[in-house]
Design an enzyme around this catalytic site. Structure first.
Site, PDB file in Angstrom:
ATOM      1  N   ARG A 295     -26.411  15.483  38.253  1.00 36.62           N
ATOM      2  CA  ARG A 295     -25.382  16.543  38.160  1.00 36.62           C
ATOM      3  C   ARG A 295     -24.050  15.982  37.690  1.00 36.62           C
ATOM      4  O   ARG A 295     -23.312  16.654  36.965  1.00 36.62           O
ATOM      5  CB  ARG A 295     -25.211  17.212  39.527  1.00 36.62           C
TER       6      ARG A 295
ATOM      7  N   TYR B  72     -30.051  23.480  34.297  1.00 33.31           N
ATOM      8  CA  TYR B  72     -30.800  22.299  34.765  1.00 33.31           C
ATOM      9  C   TYR B  72     -29.995  21.464  35.759  1.00 33.31           C
ATOM     10  O   TYR B  72     -28.808  21.603  35.891  1.00 33.31           O
ATOM     11  CB  TYR B  72     -31.381  21.467  33.637  1.00 33.31           C
ATOM     12  N   GLU B  73     -30.732  20.649  36.491  1.00 28.36           N
ATOM     13  CA  GLU B  73     -30.171  19.823  37.583  1.00 28.36           C
ATOM     14  C   GLU B  73     -29.595  20.707  38.706  1.00 28.36           C
ATOM     15  O   GLU B  73     -28.688  20.293  39.429  1.00 28.36           O
ATOM     16  CB  GLU B  73     -29.076  18.879  37.072  1.00 28.36           C
ATOM     17  N   GLY B  74     -30.094  21.924  38.827  1.00 29.04           N
ATOM     18  CA  GLY B  74     -29.601  22.865  39.838  1.00 29.04           C
ATOM     19  C   GLY B  74     -28.795  23.961  39.169  1.00 29.04           C
ATOM     20  O   GLY B  74     -27.781  23.699  38.531  1.00 29.04           O
TER      21      GLY B  74
END
Ligand SMILES: Cc1cc2nc3c(=O)[nH]c(=O)nc-3n(C[C@H](O)[C@H](O)[C@H](O)COP(=O)(O)OP(=O)(O)OC[C@H]3O[C@@H](n4cnc5c(N)ncnc54)[C@H](O)[C@@H]3O)c2cc1C
Length: 393
Positions: free
Chosen positions: A240, A369-371
């Protein structure tokens, strides 16, 4: 990191970006994977920026690495995403959770670019909630056999090794805890496929892969058996921060491009920069930049402090929270900045021939992406409220 090593690294990153730029632009307009992203990174020794020097890397701390990724982000989210796959979510879990033997086998070779890495958590039916994954493993003598599909994986079609996750076969309840493995991708039991149907990031590889009784030597278990979720969550903080840093670079590039264009394009008898509504866009992009810069710096400092004291749960929680804030803010700010920069360019902006148009296409994925945005908000709120108020468990 010493000041001179830091300055040398950032100078090397800048030289890399300048050399890569014309090739990246050509590949982008032709919608093809850019091999030079890796080849030039090898030449400039950039494939292991935060890897310790003793394992062949450059030893960058989180603040320096974030600055490097912001510079790379200016060349496009696709280029920066490659570095995320290789380093932020590829080398990082091996550095943080691997043992000495794994360090020696994977870090120097990946820092030299002989091994391309990826991180395989997401599956077709397990995205925001990785606990719903269906990949499994079972012990078979001195190896594990893995079965399952991983989907939407950065570098997934080009990786030589993937940090992948699965549950033990046949276990249920509290005994069912996922484990992490360093999975070599060689052999017919590992089938990878590139995913091409995407509206941007044409020069970067996004793939999926299937493992069918795929053998993984026992010594490639990453961390302890059952500790996979902790490995995954720890790694996503690194990923992130990479997204947030790259988004800062996107905003910086959009601002530079919009300022230059607004000062030269003439309509209604004067440069469009003299129209106040254009000035509003420029001012908003600058505020996107300033806010993202501050949050990325703060998050990177927290991550550096946590990296320096890996057992400190308070520092880890602080980094997790600040990185989530930076990721949410910078990815939304970058989307806004690219949208405004396209508006400043008018019809030319809505084109892959211009940097701002490419940024707009590419940067949207940073809110996913990545949360996702939603997961970042839930994370931020539950950090404020306390675990008993968590929106999901
Ligand atoms: C280009 C690209 C590269 C990627 N690279 C990687 C990689 O290298 N490795 C990897 O493992 N994964 C990777 N991913 C996968 C990515 O992390 C997931 O797409 C992401 O986590 C979201 O999962 P999902 O797509 O399954 O969406 P879902 O989880 O199905 O979510 C759909 C929507 O529902 C929302 N939602 C879900 N749960 C909740 C909730 N509890 N409350 C409120 N809203 C909710 C989401 O926010 C979203 O808006 C990549 C994805 C893309 C597009």
């Amino acid at each position: 990191m010493k000041t001179d090593s830091r300055e040398k690294l950032l100078a090397d990153v800048d030289a890399y970006c300048q050399e890569l730029r014309p090739i990246e632009e050509l590949c982008y307009v032709e919608h093809r994977y850019n091999r030079e992203t890796v080849e030039l990174a090898k030449k400039h020794n950039l494939l292991g920026m935060p890897v310790p020097v003793q394992y062949g890397g450059r030893g960058a701390d989180a603040v320096t690495y974030a600055r490097a990724l912001a510079r790379i982000g200016r060349e496009g989210t696709g280029v920066r995403t490659f570095f995320s796959g290789q380093t932020s979510i590829g080398q990082y879990p091996i550095m943080r959770f691997g043992n000495e033997d794994q360090h020696r086998r994977y870090l120097p070779a990946s820092a030299r670019g002989e091994i391309i890495l990826a991180f395989g958590l997401t599956e077709p039916d397990a995205g925001s909630n990785p606990l719903e994954m269906t990949t499994t493993y079972r012990r078979d003598g001195d190896r594990f056999l893995l079965n399952g599909v991983k989907y939407l994986i950065s570098n997934g079609g080009i990786a030589d090794a993937v940090v992948a996750f699965g549950y033990p076969e046949g276990r249920s309840g509290k005994d069912r805890r996922m484990s992490a493995f360093i999975v070599d991708t060689r052999g017919a039991t590992f089938e990878a496929e590139d995913l091409h149907a995407k509206p941007g990031m044409f020069t970067a590889n996004t793939g999926m892969f299937q493992m069918t009784d795929h053998p993984v030597p026992a010594e490639n278990l990453l961390s302890e058996e059952g500790n996979g979720f902790r490995v995954a969550m720890g790694t996503l903080v690194s990923g992130r921060l990479s997204v947030a840093s790259g988004c800062l670079g996107v905003i910086e590039d959009c601002l530079a491009e919009a300022l230059t264009y607004a000062k030269t394009r003439v309509q209604h008898g004067k440069e469009i920069a003299k129209h106040q509504l254009i000035q509003e866009h420029l001012a908003e992009i600058e505020m996107d930049r300033a806010g993202s810069d501050a949050l990325v710096q703060r998050a990177a400092e927290a991550k550096a402090a946590s990296d320096a004291a890996p057992g400190d749960a308070r520092l880890a929680a602080e980094a997790d929270f600040l990185v989530a804030e930076a990721k949410f803010f910078a990815s939304n700010a970058a989307w806004d900045a690219a949208d405004r920069a396209v508006q400043v360019f008018g019809g030319r902006g809505w084109s892959e021939l211009y940097r701002v148009g490419r940024h707009l296409q590419d940067v949207r994925v940073c809110r996913i992406y990545e949360g996702t945005d939603e997961i970042m908000k839930l994370k931020i709120a539950s950090a404020l409220l306390g675990k008993e108020f968590a929106a999901f468990h």
